[in-house]
Design a protein around this motif. Structure first.
Motif, PDB file in Angstrom:
ATOM      1  N   LEU A 320       0.833  -1.208   0.000  1.00  0.00           N
ATOM      2  CA  LEU A 320       0.000   0.000   0.000  1.00  0.00           C
ATOM      3  C   LEU A 320       0.868   1.259   0.000  1.00  0.00           C
ATOM      4  O   LEU A 320       0.563   2.252  -0.666  1.00  0.00           O
ATOM      5  N   ALA A 321       1.981   1.214   0.736  1.00  0.00           N
ATOM      6  CA  ALA A 321       2.876   2.366   0.805  1.00  0.00           C
ATOM      7  C   ALA A 321       3.533   2.665  -0.531  1.00  0.00           C
ATOM      8  O   ALA A 321       3.901   3.813  -0.811  1.00  0.00           O
ATOM      9  N   LEU A 322       3.674   1.647  -1.371  1.00  0.00           N
ATOM     10  CA  LEU A 322       4.411   1.809  -2.622  1.00  0.00           C
ATOM     11  C   LEU A 322       3.507   1.942  -3.847  1.00  0.00           C
ATOM     12  O   LEU A 322       4.008   2.057  -4.963  1.00  0.00           O
ATOM     13  N   LEU A 323       2.195   1.918  -3.650  1.00  0.00           N
ATOM     14  CA  LEU A 323       1.295   2.033  -4.800  1.00  0.00           C
ATOM     15  C   LEU A 323       1.484   3.348  -5.550  1.00  0.00           C
ATOM     16  O   LEU A 323       1.462   3.390  -6.789  1.00  0.00           O
ATOM     17  N   GLY A 324       1.670   4.429  -4.818  1.00  0.00           N
ATOM     18  CA  GLY A 324       1.896   5.720  -5.474  1.00  0.00           C
ATOM     19  C   GLY A 324       3.174   5.717  -6.297  1.00  0.00           C
ATOM     20  O   GLY A 324       3.213   6.242  -7.415  1.00  0.00           O
TER      21      GLY A 324
END
Length: 388
Positions: A320-324
């Motif tokens: 989730l932290a790396l989706l952006g």
């Protein structure tokens, strides 16, 4: 008003640590480190990042935020344990730091890195990130009772306060683990530094050290300088790269993989929210560095959280932290029509995660994309002299 940059720095430290420490721990464990070595790596990264932020902030009076390489940690997850184990990975970390120092001292090296087409570098980063970003979906299938509230909180908080979405999701995961897990009895939570004597395996240096250097430069140092430029600061790249490279070398034997300019959290200390006066914003970056160093004392507890949880749950939070970052990398990879095929090749080879000759997939993805770019490079038509 005097406390405004201090508060901004505290927020930047909390957001930066909480949103990506799980990626770092997962990456160090994937590279062959045990729980003690992973906790040591997280601790030394926090301490050295804080020290470098303090020195650069006081020296240049700029909000120069320092952090670890989150995409680099994701690279370690996708690469896995090298043949030489964690000592070989530590050697690759040190080589990465040496290359960063060289890039700072020798301008020609920086220009050489700039020759790598942006779509190729972005596609390699996307290939590194995609496997981890699939973890939330896997978690829904494997541990739905834990994953559903984590993802729901991430989505809802992100709707109103994007910067706090991942920390909020992590807090929900921690509560879920505390309620369903075996507890902290018998788990060491005191922070310690663990020495690992590095070994220098050529295949690991090429397959881990070189891609780690390229990812750190392309996904951390360059965007970090761009964020500073956006707010009117000209980043002192030579001292910044030299300092972060030396810090990486110093971190490596204790398990730290890479120290670099912050990219995501940099806006929290360089923007007007830190202070209306740009000349006072350096206080925010120094405070963030000191805050990160203090948070590093919780590295043992953070590692315990990772140990007690289902692996896919923490991977889901990291994803989730790396989706952006994944979205940005994919967008950049396909932005130029002429480079899309080469970018696609780079992405597929990297995402496949298959190494050859003991060298990881990230290197081969970069090599395949470069080969496709050279193969399909179009020659510019010759200029026809004008008839007078």
């Amino acid at each position: 008003m005097r406390l405004q940059p201090v508060l901004a720095g505290v927020v930047a430290a909390l957001v930066g640590f909480a949103s990506s420490f799980a990626v770092v721990l997962a990456g160090l464990r994937a590279a062959g480190g045990d729980d003690r070595q992973a906790a040591s790596g997280l601790l030394v990264l926090c301490l050295t990042s804080g020290l470098v932020a303090l020195v650069l902030g006081l020296r240049h009076r700029m909000p120069i935020s320092i952090a670890w390489s989150t995409p680099g940690a994701a690279l370690l997850i996708s690469t896995g344990t090298p043949p030489g184990g964690f000592p070989a990975a530590v050697g690759a970390f040190a080589v990465c730091g040496l290359l960063v120092v060289v890039a700072g001292l020798v301008p020609a090296v920086g220009r050489l890195i700039a020759l790598i087409p942006v779509p190729i570098a972005s596609a390699m980063l996307a290939g590194v990130l995609v496997e981890l970003c699939l973890a939330p979906v896997r978690a829904l299938a494997e541990v739905p009772q834990l994953a559903v509230p984590v993802i729901a909180v991430w989505a809802l908080v992100g709707r109103f306060a994007r910067a706090w979405a991942v920390p909020a999701a992590l807090a929900v995961a921690a509560v879920a683990i505390a309620l369903t897990g075996p507890g902290l009895a018998g788990v060491a939570i005191a922070p310690t530094l663990a020495w690992t004597t590095p070994t220098f395996d050529p295949a690991t240096v090429v397959g881990v050290g070189l891609p780690l250097f390229l990812v750190t430069m392309a996904a951390q140092n360059v965007p970090g300088a761009a964020v500073l430029a956006q707010y009117g600061y000209r980043a002192p790249m030579r001292p910044a790269l030299t300092a972060t490279g030396l810090a990486t070398i110093a971190c490596a034997p204790f398990g730290g993989h890479a120290v670099n300019l912050a990219a995501i959290s940099a806006a929290l200390t360089a923007g007007p929210d830190a202070h209306p006066d740009p000349r006072r914003r350096w206080v925010a970056s120094v405070t963030a560095g000191l805050g990160l160093a203090v948070l590093g004392l919780g590295a043992g507890l953070a590692t315990a959280l990772l140990v007690l949880s289902p692996p896919v749950l923490i991977e889901a939070v990291a994803g989730l932290a790396l989706l952006g970052a994944l979205g940005g990398a994919l967008s950049s990879a396909v932005a130029e029509p002429d480079g899309r095929e080469a970018a696609a090749v780079t992405f597929v080879v990297t995402a496949a995660g298959v190494g050859f000759l003991g060298i990881g997939a990230a290197f081969w993805g970069l090599a395949a994309g470069a080969a496709m770019t050279l193969l399909h490079r179009r020659r510019r038509p010759a200029q026809v002299p004008a008839v007078r």
